[in-house]
Design a protein around this motif. Sequence first.
Motif, mmCIF file in Angstrom:
data_model
loop_
_atom_site.group_PDB
_atom_site.id
_atom_site.type_symbol
_atom_site.label_atom_id
_atom_site.label_comp_id
_atom_site.label_asym_id
_atom_site.label_seq_id
_atom_site.Cartn_x
_atom_site.Cartn_y
_atom_site.Cartn_z
ATOM 1 N N ILE A 163 0.848 -1.207 0.000
ATOM 2 C CA ILE A 163 0.000 0.000 0.000
ATOM 3 C C ILE A 163 0.881 1.254 0.000
ATOM 4 N N GLN A 207 -3.575 1.721 -3.942
ATOM 5 C CA GLN A 207 -3.781 0.288 -4.208
ATOM 6 C C GLN A 207 -2.587 -0.231 -4.987
ATOM 7 N N LEU A 239 -8.723 4.411 -1.671
ATOM 8 C CA LEU A 239 -8.287 3.555 -0.565
ATOM 9 C C LEU A 239 -9.254 3.708 0.597
ATOM 10 N N LEU A 296 -7.085 0.024 6.843
ATOM 11 C CA LEU A 296 -5.637 -0.130 6.690
ATOM 12 C C LEU A 296 -4.931 -0.284 8.022
#
Length: 347
Positions: A207, A225, A249, A254
């Motif tokens: 990422i 991505q 995203l 995350l």
Amino acid sequence: MKRVALLGATGSIGRQAIEIISAHPELELVAAASGTTPLDDVDAPLKQVGGDLTELLERAEPDVVLNAVVGFAGIHATLWTLERGIDLALANKESLVAGGELATRLRGRIIPVDSEHSALFQCLEGQSGVETLVLTGSGGPFRGRTRDELQDVTAEQALAHPTWRMGPKITIDSATLANKGLELIEAHFLFDVPYDRIEVVIQPTSIVHSLVRFRDGAALAHLGQPDMRVPISYALTYPARAATPLEPLDLTRLTLEFQAPDVETFPMLELAREAGKKGGTYPASYNAANEVAVASFLAGKLPFLGIADVVADVLERVDGSPARDLTDLIAADETARRFAQEQLTPV
Ligand code: NAD
Ligand code: MG
């Protein structure tokens, strides 16, 4: 209109580039080339399968060349483009690794397509006070394994990359960390930063595409991505940064983890650093030996751990003297390939 010549049009990068070009009215595909795969389904006025890529480029009169050929075979197109001061969107990292000392003397501008270098290019724009570059890598399919556990791994296992879908050669390079080694040398030539100021860190989900550390303690990172359409689009539409169809995203999902690379298990990274520091044609030899060893591994004729052994052996044998021109560089490439072959099939 921007006239794009696409070399390596049938590959992983090439296919995604065609998607990007088709979606942008300001980009015009004027030429497409491949090595052996037919180009029947590619819509371009000039097409060429095999042969001399620079002849195609001469006829195409491009504004930008996207070099997405795999391997040292892309060197002629890289140097042709830079010599003429034409923008080079560069995916073919092998040509810059091998020919970086020649390429950086030429006047053309390189806009990197490799995701890490695209990230660094963006983080560096308009900046000063750079301390280090930090290249990120996923660690590949064998991250966390010991050398013992890598003795018998097959090409099929090595081809199962956790985060990126790419051509076979770069996928094997990702498994050995040779890809990060090539990228280290690529970053050195692209950004003129010495090797001891380029770090490598593992970020398993791909990422964070790379970071730049500055002297005031700040670090700028590029997140996105793992999708090559973003750096391809950035390079082809630079500096406009055109839209892509990607989902944004989801930051709430995350968690970012970083690890040090395992340089004992994956010697290809440090072999690249040594070859890069020595300079001359050592990086070209590293690249050539790796290309031969990877082909042999993919053909089932060399064990996975043998790839680094072949490259280390070749680097011991070559003299590494600098190339004055392309002829010298090709000779160094051929010598390293011959040494690698001898290592594979001892007489
Ligand atoms: P690939 O194997 O999928 O495609 C390679 C392309 O090059 C094909 O179109 C093939 O026909 C062409 N080609 C090979 N030899 C040629 C020759 N002698 N003349 C003309 N064309 C030739 O490879 P890929 O994964 O698309 O990678 C291409 C380059 O981009 C490599 O240098 C790789 O390291 C780099 N790259 C790829 C990715 C990725 O996601 N695939 C990411 C970063 C960098
Ligand atoms: Mg990369």
